[in-house]
Design an enzyme around this catalytic site. Structure first.
Site, mmCIF file in Angstrom:
data_model
loop_
_atom_site.group_PDB
_atom_site.id
_atom_site.type_symbol
_atom_site.label_atom_id
_atom_site.label_comp_id
_atom_site.label_asym_id
_atom_site.label_seq_id
_atom_site.Cartn_x
_atom_site.Cartn_y
_atom_site.Cartn_z
ATOM 1 N N CYS A 122 0.637 -1.216 -0.057
ATOM 2 C CA CYS A 122 0.069 0.137 0.093
ATOM 3 C C CYS A 122 0.853 1.219 0.070
ATOM 4 C CB CYS A 122 -0.851 0.097 1.383
ATOM 5 S SG CYS A 122 -2.006 -1.608 1.271
ATOM 6 N N HIS A 256 -3.530 6.786 2.560
ATOM 7 C CA HIS A 256 -3.965 5.423 1.928
ATOM 8 C C HIS A 256 -5.297 5.271 2.125
ATOM 9 C CE1 HIS A 256 -4.423 1.380 1.212
ATOM 10 N NE2 HIS A 256 -4.075 0.929 2.165
ATOM 11 N N ASN A 287 -10.268 -0.781 -0.077
ATOM 12 C CA ASN A 287 -8.705 -0.546 -0.297
ATOM 13 C C ASN A 287 -8.320 -1.146 -1.368
ATOM 14 O OD1 ASN A 287 -6.092 -1.172 0.332
ATOM 15 N ND2 ASN A 287 -6.434 -2.064 2.579
#
EC number: 2.3.1.180
Length: 331
Positions: A122, A256, A287
């Protein structure tokens, strides 16, 4: 005395354009609830996620990247032939070699651009952005395409109550090019490998045949949450200080898109003023790992919630555990 000629690049680098691609299929929480014992209210309260996008067979890592990249190149006002480097961050391209970046560079019509993949979870977009900045300032490329792309639906265990609702698919891309003034600040990045077991693939590919269990992503939710909330707020603060930016000077915060509770906690810890626009793309995109920051950036600019020239703090963090934060001027 060295006989090597000094490199001649641009004095600084900046993001010139951004593009995104979200798969056509929108998946609401109700679909997730078919395989786990939970509720829509629980998922929303724990993560903020309402829907996510899942790719179909044609929406491959390469195909989504090409769509997002074409938009970023057009937004930057350049041609594909001017791209000298293609950096792709992904953990969900299942061919070890060749790098999917080479296929993307070719199909976009670049002129034999340097092309390679990176695996930084990520934080991958921040890693790629830092590498692109270095290439431009060093002089090895004038324009670099940085892509974050994931098909995490391929790595999701739909019976895992802790993660089944989290992940989505998509691609985000930016074109980084020369600048006459600082527009990408110093990167604060690093890794904490002693915590690598908190987010991991369930089994190695080499063990797949013997176990019969397809690899999926699993995580220790509470441990990751605590790390993200407490440690990543410190990293974000360090990135602001490295760029010489105070919270009051910020226009936009693009963390993020892992979990809205993490985002809210970071905003509170950083004491960001109310005027700072905070990306919350996680609500409808989930996500998407390396794709989450450029996708969120693209949406903020498209909706007018952020505007060209705004000063934005971006931070990515995830499996490894790895992290990268910097301050940028939005394209």
């Amino acid at each position: 005395m060295s006989k090597i000629k000094p490199s001649k690049g641009a004095p600084y680098a900046r993001i010139l354009g951004v593009g995104g691609y979200r798969p056509t299929r929108v998946v609401p929480n109700e679909v997730i609830l078919e395989t786990i014992d939970s509720s829509d209210e629980w998922i929303r309260s724990r993560s903020g996620i309402e829907t996510r996008h899942w790719a179909n067979a044609e929406e491959t890592v390469a195909a989504m990247s090409i769509e997002a990249s074409g938009k970023a190149i057009a937004d930057a006002g350049i041609s594909a032939e001017q791209i000298g480097g293609v950096i792709v961050s992904t953990v969900s391209h299942f061919k070890q070699t060749p790098a999917v970046a080479t296929e993307i560079a070719d199909k976009l019509g670049t002129n034999k651009a340097a092309a390679f993949d990176i695996s930084a979870g990520c934080a991958g977009f921040g890693y790629g952005l830092t590498l692109a900045k270095g290439m431009i300032v060093e002089g090895s490329a004038e324009h670099v395409l940085v892509i974050g792309v994931e098909r995490l639906s391929d790595l999701t265990d739909l019976e895992d109550r802790a993660t089944a609702f989290l992940f989505g698919d998509g691609a985000g891309a930016v074109v980084v090019g020369p600048s006459q003034e600082p527009a990408i600040g110093p990167t604060v990045w690093g890794s904490e490998g002693d915590k690598s077991e908190t987010i991991k693939q369930t089994v190695a590919w080499t063990e797949y045949d013997s176990t019969g269990k397809f690899p999926a992503i699993t995580q220790e939710g509470q441990a990751v949450f605590r790390w993200a909330v407490f440690e990543m707020a410190k990293v974000a603060q360090q990135a602001l200080e490295a760029a010489g930016i105070a919270p009051d000077d910020l226009d936009v915060f693009i963390p993020h898109q892992a979990n809205e509770r993490i985002i809210d906690s970071m905003v509170k810890t950083l004491k960001l003023p109310e005027h700072v626009t905070v990306a919350r793309d996680v609500r409808t995109t989930g996500n998407t790992s390396a794709a989450s920051i450029p996708l969120a950036m693209e949406r903020l600019l498209a909706t007018g919630e952020a505007k060209s020239g705004d000063t934005a703090l971006v931070i990515g963090f995830g499996a490894g555990l790895v992290y990268a934060a910097t301050v940028v001027t939005l394209p």
